[in-house]
Design a protein around this motif. Structure first.
Motif, short mmCIF file in Angstrom:
data_model
loop_
_atom_site.label_atom_id
_atom_site.label_comp_id
_atom_site.label_asym_id
_atom_site.label_seq_id
_atom_site.Cartn_x
_atom_site.Cartn_y
_atom_site.Cartn_z
N MET A 33 0.77 -1.24 -0.09
CA MET A 33 0.13 -0.08 0.12
C MET A 33 1.05 1.21 0.09
SD MET A 33 -2.45 1.43 3.11
CE MET A 33 -0.96 1.98 3.87
N ILE A 34 1.77 1.37 0.92
CA ILE A 34 2.43 2.51 0.89
C ILE A 34 4.19 2.41 0.63
CG2 ILE A 34 3.26 4.15 2.84
CD1 ILE A 34 0.41 3.85 4.06
N VAL A 35 4.61 3.07 0.20
CA VAL A 35 6.24 2.77 -0.33
C VAL A 35 6.88 3.25 1.16
CG1 VAL A 35 6.19 3.49 -2.63
CG2 VAL A 35 6.27 5.14 -0.99
N ASP A 36 8.26 2.45 0.89
CA ASP A 36 9.03 2.61 2.35
C ASP A 36 9.36 4.28 2.05
OD1 ASP A 36 11.07 3.09 4.05
OD2 ASP A 36 11.61 1.09 3.79
N LEU A 37 8.75 5.12 2.82
CA LEU A 37 8.77 6.63 2.58
C LEU A 37 10.29 7.15 2.92
CD1 LEU A 37 7.01 8.72 1.65
CD2 LEU A 37 6.27 9.43 4.07
N LYS A 38 10.89 6.62 4.14
CA LYS A 38 12.11 6.98 4.34
C LYS A 38 13.36 6.70 3.45
CE LYS A 38 14.78 7.66 8.55
NZ LYS A 38 15.04 7.29 9.95
N ARG A 39 13.22 5.41 3.04
CA ARG A 39 14.15 5.15 1.84
C ARG A 39 14.11 5.85 0.59
NH1 ARG A 39 14.34 -1.42 0.87
NH2 ARG A 39 13.21 -0.65 -0.98
N PHE A 40 12.55 5.88 0.42
CA PHE A 40 12.53 6.56 -0.92
C PHE A 40 12.77 7.78 -0.99
CE2 PHE A 40 8.97 9.31 -3.01
CZ PHE A 40 9.11 8.91 -4.29
N ILE A 41 12.90 8.77 -0.08
CA ILE A 41 13.21 10.08 0.16
C ILE A 41 15.00 9.96 0.36
CG2 ILE A 41 13.55 12.15 1.57
CD1 ILE A 41 10.49 11.51 2.77
N LYS A 42 15.41 9.06 0.94
CA LYS A 42 16.79 9.25 0.95
C LYS A 42 17.47 8.86 -0.48
CE LYS A 42 20.41 6.97 3.72
NZ LYS A 42 20.79 5.76 4.64
N GLU A 43 16.83 8.01 -1.20
CA GLU A 43 17.28 7.76 -2.69
C GLU A 43 17.24 9.03 -3.40
OE1 GLU A 43 16.78 2.97 -2.38
OE2 GLU A 43 15.31 4.01 -3.65
N GLU A 44 15.93 9.42 -3.46
CA GLU A 44 15.30 10.51 -4.36
C GLU A 44 16.05 11.90 -4.12
OE1 GLU A 44 14.11 9.49 -7.56
OE2 GLU A 44 14.65 7.70 -6.76
N GLN A 45 16.11 12.02 -2.83
CA GLN A 45 16.23 13.63 -2.26
C GLN A 45 17.37 14.16 -3.45
OE1 GLN A 45 16.34 14.22 1.65
NE2 GLN A 45 15.27 16.12 1.53
N PRO A 46 18.64 13.64 -3.30
CA PRO A 46 19.57 14.18 -4.30
C PRO A 46 19.21 14.57 -5.34
CG PRO A 46 20.53 12.08 -3.28
CD PRO A 46 18.70 12.32 -3.00
N PHE A 47 18.45 13.92 -6.29
CA PHE A 47 17.82 14.37 -7.51
C PHE A 47 16.82 15.65 -7.57
CE2 PHE A 47 18.84 9.92 -8.02
CZ PHE A 47 19.75 9.70 -9.08
N TRP A 48 16.16 15.43 -6.35
CA TRP A 48 15.23 16.66 -6.04
C TRP A 48 16.04 18.06 -6.06
CZ3 TRP A 48 11.92 14.04 -1.92
CH2 TRP A 48 11.23 12.67 -2.72
N THR A 49 16.94 17.92 -5.16
CA THR A 49 18.07 19.07 -4.80
C THR A 49 18.59 19.49 -6.07
OG1 THR A 49 18.40 17.76 -2.50
CG2 THR A 49 19.81 19.69 -3.19
N GLU A 50 19.18 18.61 -6.81
CA GLU A 50 19.90 18.85 -8.02
C GLU A 50 18.88 19.79 -9.18
OE1 GLU A 50 21.57 15.92 -10.15
OE2 GLU A 50 22.40 17.08 -11.80
N LEU A 51 17.51 19.38 -9.00
CA LEU A 51 16.50 20.13 -9.92
C LEU A 51 16.25 21.46 -9.22
CD1 LEU A 51 14.48 19.80 -12.30
CD2 LEU A 51 12.82 18.76 -10.60
N GLU A 52 16.23 21.48 -7.89
CA GLU A 52 16.04 22.69 -7.35
C GLU A 52 17.09 23.73 -7.81
OE1 GLU A 52 14.84 23.71 -2.81
OE2 GLU A 52 14.51 21.58 -3.34
N GLU A 53 18.14 23.13 -7.64
CA GLU A 53 19.56 24.07 -7.96
C GLU A 53 19.37 24.73 -9.40
OE1 GLU A 53 22.61 22.07 -4.68
OE2 GLU A 53 22.69 21.60 -6.92
N VAL A 54 19.19 23.55 -10.39
CA VAL A 54 18.93 24.11 -11.83
C VAL A 54 17.82 25.02 -11.76
CG1 VAL A 54 18.25 23.32 -14.27
CG2 VAL A 54 19.59 21.85 -12.52
N LEU A 55 16.56 25.03 -11.24
CA LEU A 55 15.55 25.82 -11.30
C LEU A 55 15.90 27.32 -10.61
CD1 LEU A 55 12.48 23.50 -10.75
CD2 LEU A 55 13.06 24.70 -12.71
N GLU A 56 16.72 27.05 -9.44
CA GLU A 56 17.31 28.56 -8.91
C GLU A 56 18.16 29.30 -9.85
OE1 GLU A 56 17.13 30.80 -5.54
OE2 GLU A 56 16.38 28.87 -5.78
#
Lengths: 363, 252
Positions: A1-24
């Motif tokens: 039902m629910i993904v392993d949220l903590k692991r999901f965030i840990k794995e994906e966060q670097p990509f989100w941060t990178e995208l945020e930097e590009v947009l910035e």
């Protein structure tokens, strides 16, 4: 039902941060051009964030992360899918000398309609005043015009412009701000399917026609020409251009026979409306200055022949400007992109549109 | 674009949807009043400059005052919305933002047009035309917004999520009974799980009494859904119980 949220965030966060930097970086320097690897990376990050948003929306109801990802994806979506030349750089001379007259010519039929409705109002106003002089107060809402034109001319000529001494700048600023406000209203009223714009034009026409008829019937035609022409030859076309913009807006709202939907039609004309409004404002600034510093002086201080001659010269320059200015720019640009063979009228228009886009005037 | 209540849902070509919460008339009105205050403050500064100019020429000073008021009232919205990507000072304070109605980037003609049409929205008085239009349209657009294809949405904070503080790697007594933990995952829906997680995220901002009552209610719901034996729940406060449930649900 629910993904392993903590692991999901840990794995994906670097990509989100990178995208945020590009947009910035895009926000800080919107004119910077990305190279191909950078663009690919940006697109990859956007797609990855989109996929993450899809996963989180499907498998988890964690609101904060979903909102964070929605914000990121929305911003990246706007950057990636936008194709309208968002980054506006002010080039005032090129805009005024090239874009404005070209836009005016592109919507000449709307201008012709504005002229026609104004003339209709003027004929009505002149006719009404000719038939019934007592209707003056109803036709002209300005108290200083209700009196006998001959008396006013005598008073103006006697004062020798002394009543204007020390008030030129304030008078000019009041005139130009008032005229710009009325013109913006005439343009904006176009959203009422053009009814508001047409009513404003008709009203202006009635007043203009009544004033002209009043002075001509009183034998003060020369004074009228000397008083109106220096500023009127710019002011009246400026208001007509505002109405032209209003009618263009009305055309987009009505969209009779158009294949595009309302949204696409409005997007297509929005740049033209702003250009026409800007050009109109410049013209009204000029008209306000002339009205304050020149039009209010009459013979013997300033001979009527000089004022009428100045007005006629202005009109010639205006007609030339609106009909010809910018053509050389497009012709030169067409030579640069080497258009082969004879160019048909439709071909020339397509070529002009292409050149405009290349020159950074994409609509 | 799909409009549901006060939310616009945009669907990208990649098949992903994101929602934009529309700003209501009250918050927009408040932002507008704040902007009027800003314009008045700037006008006061311009008035001071004009009075200084009056030492040289009263005529110039008066002309400057008239033009500056006009330019400030017309240009304030255009310049700030362009410089701050759809926000004026008032909108910034109330966390609102002007956006393209299709979710694309805002262009200068759009910003200029929506501000140029303000006088029409203000007709006949007190923004009646614009206000009525906002109430009548699905996307709460005034006439200027319709012409410029813009919407006003609530701006979101793009703060990176941090679950480390929320779900620390501590011993969880509920995990000692794996079949019940699995049943919990199976029975608890996405919505209920989201409410529990949201309560944990926001607990520090709650009143102590409300916090105790809220977690008691949530814990009671979970206990009713799946009953764990006393040895797994002994000594656990309601808040700790909810935390353990969330840990089971969100970390497989």
């Amino acid at each position: 039902m629910i993904v392993d949220l903590k692991r999901f965030i840990k794995e994906e966060q670097p990509f989100w941060t990178e995208l945020e930097e590009v947009l910035e970086r895009r926000v800080k320097d919107p004119d910077r051009t990305m190279d191909i690897p950078e663009l690919r990376r940006f697109h990859y990050l956007y797609q990855r964030a989109s996929a993450d948003l899809s996963r989180i929306a499907t498998f988890s109801s964690e609101k904060n992360i979903r909102m964070y990802l929605e914000g990121l994806v929305a911003q990246a979506y706007g950057e990636i899918h936008e194709g309208r030349g968002r980054h506006w750089r002010p080039k005032p001379m090129r805009w005024f000398l090239v874009r404005f007259p070209e836009t005016f010519r592109a919507h000449i039929r709307a201008f012709a309609l504005a002229v026609f409705v104004t003339l209709l109002g003027a004929v009505f106003g002149a006719g009404a005043l000719g038939m019934d002089e007592e209707a003056r107060e109803a036709l002209m809402p300005f108290e200083h015009l209700w009196g006998n034109p001959g008396d006013r001319v005598a008073m103006e000529e006697q004062s020798e412009g002394e009543d204007m001494a020390g008030h030129h700048a304030s008078f000019a600023s009041e005139l130009l701000t008032h005229n710009i406000q009325v013109s913006i209203l005439a343009m904006g009223a176009g959203i009422s399917w053009g009814i508001g714009t047409l009513l404003i034009l008709l009203t202006n026409g009635v007043i203009l026609g009544a004033v002209c008829a009043d002075y001509i019937l009183a034998g003060e035609g020369v004074f009228l020409a000397g008083w109106l022409l220096p500023h009127g030859v710019v002011e009246i076309p400026a208001i007509l251009i505002a109405a032209q913009a209003g009618l263009v807006l009305a055309g987009a709202v009505i969209g009779s026979g158009a294949r595009e939907n309302l949204s696409a039609r409005l997007v297509r004309v929005s740049g033209d409306l702003v250009t026409l409004a800007g050009g109109m404002a410049v013209m009204l600034v000029w008209a306000g200055i002339i009205e304050s510093f020149l039009s209010q002086y009459h013979a013997p201080v300033l001979p009527y022949s000089v004022k009428i001659g100045f007005g006629c010269a202005e009109l010639c320059v205006l007609v030339l400007f609106l009909s010809k200015s910018g053509e050389a720019f497009y012709a030169k640009a067409a030579r640069v992109i080497r258009v082969p063979g004879p160019v048909s009228r439709l071909g020339a228009r397509l070529m002009a549109a292409r050149t405009r886009r290349r020159a950074g005037y994409g609509r | 674009m799909d409009v549901r209540r006060n939310t616009v849902v945009a669907r990208t070509p990649e098949g992903v949807s994101f929602s934009l919460e529309l700003a209501g008339p009250v918050s927009r009105c408040m932002a507008f009043l704040l902007d009027i205050c800003c314009v008045m403050a700037m006008q006061a500064v311009a008035g001071k400059a004009a009075s200084l100019m009056g030492i040289l020429s009263m005529d110039m000073a008066s002309g400057f005052a008239v033009v500056s008021y006009f330019v400030l009232s017309m240009g304030y919205g255009m310049l700030t919305e362009w410089a701050w990507r759809g926000q004026t000072l008032g909108k910034r304070l109330l966390r609102l933002r002007v956006m393209d109605a299709d979710g694309l980037a805002l262009t200068f003609p759009q910003i200029a047009l929506r501000n140029l049409l303000r006088p029409v929205d203000a007709l006949p008085a007190m923004y009646l035309a614009g206000g009525l239009c906002m109430l009548a349209t699905r996307r709460a657009q005034r006439l200027g917004d319709i012409a410029a294809r813009t919407i006003v949405v609530r701006a979101r904070e793009t703060k990176e999520p941090d679950l480390d503080g929320l779900l620390p790697d501590k011993y969880n007594s509920l995990r000692r009974i794996p079949h019940l933990a699995a049943r919990l995952r199976q029975r608890v829906g996405v919505e209920a799980a989201g409410i529990a997680l949201s309560a944990l995220t926001r607990r520090d901002g709650m009143n102590p009494e409300d916090r105790v009552r809220l977690f008691a209610e949530i814990a009671a719901y979970f206990k009713e859904t799946v009953t764990f034996p006393p040895e797994a729940t002994e000594g656990l406060s309601d808040e700790r119980y909810v935390k353990n449930v969330v840990d089971v649900l969100y970390r497989t």
